[in-house]
Scaffold this motif. Structure first.
Motif, mmCIF file in Angstrom:
data_model
loop_
_atom_site.group_PDB
_atom_site.id
_atom_site.type_symbol
_atom_site.label_atom_id
_atom_site.label_comp_id
_atom_site.label_asym_id
_atom_site.label_seq_id
_atom_site.Cartn_x
_atom_site.Cartn_y
_atom_site.Cartn_z
ATOM 1 N N LYS A 21 54.519 -24.589 -61.182
ATOM 2 C CA LYS A 21 55.771 -25.135 -60.664
ATOM 3 C C LYS A 21 56.993 -24.538 -61.341
ATOM 4 N N GLY A 22 56.825 -23.829 -62.436
ATOM 5 C CA GLY A 22 57.979 -23.254 -63.110
ATOM 6 C C GLY A 22 58.622 -24.252 -64.051
ATOM 7 N N ARG A 23 59.569 -23.756 -64.834
ATOM 8 C CA ARG A 23 60.213 -24.589 -65.853
ATOM 9 C C ARG A 23 61.418 -25.305 -65.267
ATOM 10 N N ASN A 24 61.353 -26.629 -65.230
ATOM 11 C CA ASN A 24 62.475 -27.450 -64.769
ATOM 12 C C ASN A 24 63.070 -26.896 -63.484
ATOM 13 N N SER A 25 62.246 -26.838 -62.450
ATOM 14 C CA SER A 25 62.621 -26.197 -61.200
ATOM 15 C C SER A 25 63.206 -27.195 -60.216
ATOM 16 N N ALA A 26 64.369 -26.857 -59.640
ATOM 17 C CA ALA A 26 64.956 -27.709 -58.606
ATOM 18 C C ALA A 26 64.130 -27.664 -57.326
ATOM 19 N N GLY A 27 63.412 -26.573 -57.093
ATOM 20 C CA GLY A 27 62.616 -26.448 -55.882
ATOM 21 C C GLY A 27 61.332 -27.248 -55.896
ATOM 22 N N TRP A 28 60.931 -27.723 -57.080
ATOM 23 C CA TRP A 28 59.638 -28.396 -57.181
ATOM 24 C C TRP A 28 59.595 -29.701 -56.400
ATOM 25 N N THR A 29 60.713 -30.394 -56.257
ATOM 26 C CA THR A 29 60.730 -31.665 -55.527
ATOM 27 C C THR A 29 60.120 -31.490 -54.146
ATOM 28 N N PHE A 30 60.534 -30.462 -53.416
ATOM 29 C CA PHE A 30 60.038 -30.252 -52.057
ATOM 30 C C PHE A 30 58.825 -29.332 -52.012
ATOM 31 N N ALA A 31 58.681 -28.421 -52.972
ATOM 32 C CA ALA A 31 57.506 -27.552 -52.976
ATOM 33 C C ALA A 31 56.229 -28.380 -53.082
ATOM 34 N N ASN A 32 56.280 -29.431 -53.862
ATOM 35 C CA ASN A 32 55.124 -30.296 -54.047
ATOM 36 C C ASN A 32 54.766 -31.056 -52.772
ATOM 37 N N LEU A 33 55.717 -31.165 -51.838
ATOM 38 C CA LEU A 33 55.511 -31.940 -50.621
ATOM 39 C C LEU A 33 55.285 -31.069 -49.389
ATOM 40 N N LEU A 34 55.905 -29.887 -49.342
ATOM 41 C CA LEU A 34 55.878 -29.067 -48.139
ATOM 42 C C LEU A 34 54.878 -27.922 -48.205
ATOM 43 N N LEU A 35 54.344 -27.638 -49.396
ATOM 44 C CA LEU A 35 53.370 -26.553 -49.532
ATOM 45 C C LEU A 35 51.977 -27.117 -49.781
ATOM 46 N N PRO A 36 50.947 -26.467 -49.248
ATOM 47 C CA PRO A 36 49.576 -26.909 -49.547
ATOM 48 C C PRO A 36 49.296 -26.782 -51.039
ATOM 49 N N ARG A 37 48.395 -27.580 -51.491
ATOM 50 C CA ARG A 37 48.095 -27.619 -52.919
ATOM 51 C C ARG A 37 47.611 -26.257 -53.407
ATOM 52 N N GLY A 38 48.245 -25.766 -54.477
ATOM 53 C CA GLY A 38 47.807 -24.542 -55.127
ATOM 54 C C GLY A 38 48.298 -23.253 -54.499
ATOM 55 N N LEU A 39 49.138 -23.329 -53.439
ATOM 56 C CA LEU A 39 49.605 -22.120 -52.762
ATOM 57 C C LEU A 39 51.121 -22.039 -52.804
ATOM 58 N N SER A 40 51.647 -20.842 -53.035
ATOM 59 C CA SER A 40 53.073 -20.633 -52.917
ATOM 60 C C SER A 40 53.444 -20.507 -51.447
ATOM 61 N N ALA A 41 54.740 -20.400 -51.163
ATOM 62 C CA ALA A 41 55.181 -20.298 -49.773
ATOM 63 C C ALA A 41 54.602 -19.055 -49.112
ATOM 64 N N VAL A 42 54.693 -17.903 -49.779
ATOM 65 C CA VAL A 42 54.195 -16.681 -49.151
ATOM 66 C C VAL A 42 52.668 -16.675 -49.104
#
Length: 579
Positions: free
Chosen positions: A168-189
């Motif tokens: 998830k990276g260090r103190n990432s603002a994107g993590w709030t939605f990445a955790n909800l909109l991306l499948p578990r264990g996969l990045s967007a690309v």
């Protein structure tokens, strides 16, 4: 049969043969014309091939980006904002239903509803609306669920490549939605790469958060250099190009340039009354947050962007856009000049105002009007590549989500309060929010029949919740702490000093109220306490700068009054005094 009879018979035979030939030729001509009509009707468009046609199915289209592509409105995402975003409008104009974001209510908080209805009695409406965002949540999408829009709000370009539930990276603002909109264990690309989908058209709009990081708005993100941005952008483009249909032309890949973020209305000119901590004026042309200016006229240097600082950020914008154009040119992609579009919109004087109709109430995400212009630019570029006309504008009775100019003065004040706190939250990091901590040393005198002594040196440590607006000018924070006195004395020089007497030991749970955007430390609060001697009671307390005063009780009435000096530190709250 004589000669005349033979001649007449031959003539009749030739005449009949001629009629059959003419009849057959007519039928052939009709068949040929019918075939031509059929082929013409089946042809995609004049001057185009089937490979060049606009998308005819969602499987032929992929839209990749961040919060603007996802449809963030007023710092929240909803089904309505997704439909009204440029990506949703592109899909609808092509005849497709936009992807659903699967949030029943605007996430993380329904800021629009609170703006219109208020914060409720005691400000309880805001924390109640925030409860869903505070609960643990998992992804709303499985790995195999193919979508047209893949956009994670808050992500910088490096996170599109790397960020997942396992990284998830260090103190990432994107993590709030990445955790909800991306499948578990996969990045967007990676999510896109593991699909069977092979789109014929790809549109990429990414990099705005890398620029907004220049203002400290994206948690701990730091804007990469133009060279580093170019490398990440090229890598992302190549990986997305690899998932397109094998026969999809390179110019079916569209990339959008980035707007000059220093021109967005979330930055407003400093008023003439603005001063630095020493009371000096800032340089003419300096800017500050539109959501801090309403609350005070003193600003720290890191809250102000001088013309020189803005020039550095503009140079970064130019560097990023040059990188995007270089990547597009070297790979034969199509560039959509969003920079020029924003410059065109700036010809309207209302564009840069705090009530801009071109932006949502947070003043850095587009309004429906601007999303429509972006969608028009994207579809226009696609149509030029395909050699056809763009699809017609939307015919809808759907009411666009409001902008600041649509609100009353009272509603506008609520907007300022919530966006101010929301921007602090974005800077602090992803949801659920991390608690903050307070430690203070206090020296004061005591009076009352339950006093620990005539004077006391006390220590207090507390854990505090995230801020919640109570009114348009005040916020509240819940707190849980302990307090004790390592030194207590009745009168100086009498040799009766004591350390941590039971009467000084307390556990406290309460709520504190602070002015939003305060310059000088100011706090009023109270709650329940449990004393080492005396049991359950209450306390009421006020703090201003380095002074404090409080009354407390282990009975029904006040049995201890205290006042003195304090020195403290708050951890985990960005900005001056944590606000």
């Amino acid at each position: 049969m004589n000669l005349d009879d033979r001649d007449r018979a031959r003539a009749r035979s030739d005449h009949a043969r001629s009629k059959r030939v003419r009849s057959l030729s007519g039928r052939h001509r009709l068949a040929t014309v019918g075939l031509a009509i059929t082929l013409f009707a089946a042809w995609p468009a004049a001057g185009t091939s089937a490979q060049d046609a606009l998308p005819r199915d969602p499987s032929e289209l992929l839209l990749v980006g961040d919060s603007v592509t996802a449809g963030i409105y007023f710092l929240s995402l909803s089904e309505t904002s997704t439909r009204q975003a440029w990506a949703g409008q592109v899909m609808r104009r092509l005849g497709f239903e936009p992807d659903r974001c699967r949030f029943q209510q605007p996430f993380p908080i329904n800021h629009l509803g609170l703006t219109l209805l208020g914060f409720g009695i005691g400000g309880l409406a805001y924390p109640w609306a925030a409860v869903p965002a505070l609960l643990p949540q998992g992804s709303r999408f499985a790995a195999g669920e193919e979508r047209t829009i893949v956009a994670v709000p808050g992500q910088v370009i490096a996170e599109v490549l790397e960020q997942s539930s396992q990284h998830k990276g260090r103190n990432s603002a994107g993590w709030t939605f990445a955790n909800l909109l991306l499948p578990r264990g996969l990045s967007a690309v990676q999510t896109i790469e593991q699909w069977k989908k092979r789109p014929r058209w790809v549109v990429l709009f990414i990099g705005a958060n890398d620029l907004l990081a220049s203002f400290g708005m994206v948690a701990d993100a730091v804007p990469p250099s133009p060279a580093a941005f170019a490398r990440s952008y090229g890598t992302l483009v190549d990986r997305l190009r690899a998932v397109m249909a094998p026969d999809a032309p390179a110019d079916h890949f569209l990339v959008l340039t980035l707007p000059d973020v220093t021109r967005l209305p979330f930055l407003q000119p400093l008023p003439a009354s603005a001063r630095d901590p020493r009371g000096r004026r800032y340089q003419d042309g300096s800017m500050a947050s539109a959501f801090l200016i309403p609350f005070r006229d003193r600003f720290q240097p890191d809250e102000v962007w001088t013309p020189e600082a803005l020039g550095v950020i503009r140079a970064r914008v130019e560097g990023y856009n040059a990188a995007i154009q270089d990547v597009a040119r070297s790979r034969g992609l199509t560039t959509v000049d969003l920079t020029a579009l924003i410059e065109d919109l700036r010809s309207d004087a209302s564009f840069a105002s705090a009530n801009s109709p071109y932006f949502s109430p947070d003043l850095h995400h587009p309004s429906f009007r601007t999303h429509a212009r972006i969608a028009e630019s994207v579809l226009g570029a696609m149509a030029r590549v395909a050699g056809t006309a763009p699809p017609p504008p939307l015919e809808t009775t759907e009411t666009p989500l409001p902008h600041n100019g649509d609100f009353s003065r009272q509603e506008r004040a609520r907007v300022d309060a919530m966006v101010r706190l929301g921007l602090i939250g974005l800077k602090a990091g992803p949801l659920p929010p991390k608690p903050t901590f307070r430690v203070s040393v206090e020296a004061g005198g005591q009076a009352g029949h339950r006093r620990a002594g005539g004077g006391a040196l006390s220590l207090m440590a507390a854990i505090e919740s995230s801020p919640s607006p109570v009114t348009a000018r005040w916020l509240s924070r819940g707190n849980l702490g302990v307090r004790g006195s390592p030194g207590v004395w009745d009168a100086p020089g009498r040799g009766n000093a004591r350390s941590f007497p039971p009467a000084s030991l307390e556990v406290r749970a309460g709520v504190a109220f602070e002015p939003i955007g305060m310059w000088n430390w100011t706090r009023l609060g109270g709650g329940l306490l449990y004393a080492g001697r005396g049991g359950l009671g209450w306390y009421a307390r006020g703090e201003w700068r380095l002074l404090y005063a409080e009354a407390s009780s282990r009975d029904l009435g006040p049995d201890r009054v205290e006042a003195g000096l304090l020195l403290g530190r708050v951890f985990g709250r960005p900005g001056r005094n944590g606000d």
